[in-house]
Design an enzyme around this catalytic site. Sequence first.
Site, short mmCIF file in Angstrom:
data_model
loop_
_atom_site.label_atom_id
_atom_site.label_comp_id
_atom_site.label_asym_id
_atom_site.label_seq_id
_atom_site.Cartn_x
_atom_site.Cartn_y
_atom_site.Cartn_z
N HIS A 191 39.61 53.34 32.44
CA HIS A 191 38.17 53.34 32.70
C HIS A 191 37.43 54.19 31.65
CE1 HIS A 191 38.19 51.41 36.69
NE2 HIS A 191 39.43 51.90 36.75
N GLU A 202 34.37 54.48 31.30
CA GLU A 202 33.20 55.08 31.96
C GLU A 202 33.56 56.31 32.79
OE1 GLU A 202 34.83 52.52 33.04
OE2 GLU A 202 34.68 52.31 35.22
N CYS A 226 39.56 47.38 33.60
CA CYS A 226 40.43 47.45 34.77
C CYS A 226 40.68 46.06 35.36
CB CYS A 226 39.84 48.41 35.80
SG CYS A 226 41.02 48.88 37.08
#
Lengths: 259, 214
Positions: free
Chosen positions: B194, B196, B79
Site C-alpha cells: 500500500h 498510500e 493490493c
Amino acid sequence: MLAKRIIPCLDVKDGRVVKGVNFVNLRDAGDPVENAKFYDKEGADELVFLDITASHERRRIILSVVERTASEVFMPLTVGGGIRELQDIRDLLNAGADKVSINTAAVQDHVLVKQAAEKFGSQCIVVAIDAKRSHVNQGNGLPLKWGVFIHGGRTPTGIDALEWAKLMEEHGAGEILLTSMDRDGTQEGYDIPLTREISRAVSIPVIASGGVGTIEHLYEGLVNGEADAALAASIFHYRQHSIREAKEYLEAKGVAVRI
Amino acid sequence: MVSIIDYGMGNLRSVQKGFEKTGYEARIVHTPQEVLDARALVLPGVGAFRDCLKNLESLNLVTPLLKSIKAGKPFLGLCLGLQILFSESEEFGLTPGLDIIRGRVIRFPDNMTAPQGTSASPVRLKIPHMGWNTIQVKRKPPCLEDIPDESYFYFVHSYYVVPEHVDVVAATTCYGIEFTSCIWKDNIVACQFHPEKSQATGLKILKRFAETVS
C-alpha cells in the site's frame, strides 16, 4: 524480511491527546494530528488512537480527529474505544482509519467481530484483549491462566484469554491487541508468558501491550514474547526514548526493524 | 488528473489524500462513463477477491476498465487492484479474475517459519502478512523511479499473485517464500503493498504516477 512493528499509542479525550508527546516543540502538544505527524517523522510503524471520550459527542469528535489525521499522515492508523456496532466501524473506516480495535463489544455481542470481518475484511478488525492473571489457579500446580476483562478493565468476564483469542481468530479477527492488566502502567515490562502463549495459540499477528518501561522490554516482548508488534505509550511520550533509539537498539540485537 | 475507481471495496480517501499531499489532484469516480473518460486510473481495494469482481460487475465497470487498459491508459493497481488483474484466485474455491495478466492468486502456505532475532528457534509466520517488508526491485517502471532497492512498504494480505510469465515481475518480497509484490506490463503497474500507507516512500510512487499523466 517482515519487520517487527513499533507502535506508539495515544489516548484521545474530547479530541485532545492526553499524555501527549512531552518536551518536544509541537505547536500544539494536545493536537492528535501534531502528535501523529511527530511519530510519523520519527519512524513509527503504525499509530493507535484510543478514544476515551465519555460525552455523547464522542462519535463526531473522534471522526473529525481521524479525518484530519488521515489527510496528513500516511501510515496505518488503528482507532479503538467505544465501538459498539457495525455503523461505528463503517464511520471510522470512512473517516480514514485503517483498522478498528474492538474490546467490550466483542464480548457483549459475540457475532459483531464475525459480521465486521465479513463486511469490511479481517485486515481491519483488531480484537483488543485486556487480560489479567487469574489468582484462582496460582499455586495449585495448574498452568497459569489469564481472564478477559472489559469496560476498560473494570469488569471480569470469566472468559479465558487464550480461548478467547482463538475464538476471535476463528470469527475473523485480523490481529490481536493484547494488554496485560497486571503490567499496564507499571513500567515493569510486558507479561511475557501471556504474550507468548497467545502468540503461539493464534496464527494472526499479536501486538504486545502494557508495561513497557525500557527499550529492553520491547526486545523481550518481540523476541521472548514472540509478539509481532510492540505497543508502548509513556516511554515514547515522555521522551525517555525515541522510536529511532528503540529501533536501533533492536536492530543491534538482531531484530528485524524498519529504520 | 488521476481517477480513483470507487467500487465499494474499502476506503479510497487515503489514496486520494496521498495524491493531494504530493501536489496532484485525484478524483474518485464511480460510473462507466467516468472510467472511460479518465486519463489515468487507479484501482485500489481491500477485502475479498470475489466481492471485488462482483462489485465491479454490478457497477458495469468491467468493460470500461478493460477498454481503458487496452487503450493504453496509465493504470495503477493497489493490493486487491493487483490481484483482480489475474486469471483466477484460489480464494473461496476458484474465482475468475479479469485475466489481464495470466496467472493465479494463491494463499500463503500454513506453517511457514523464519529465524527470529538471535535466538536459534524459528518462529511460525503469521497470516495475514501484515506490516512493513522490503521489496527487491527487478525492473523499474517509471513510477518506481525514486524507489531504491530494499525499500520498506506496508503490506496486509493473505493471498499473493503468481504470474505465468516472469517477465511481468517488477519487484518481489520475501515472507517465508519469495512472492511477486509488484508487476509491470506496458501501461499497467500494480503492487501488493500500500503506497498510500507507506509514508514518504509510498507517496513517491503516487507522485511519479500522477506526474506521468499531468
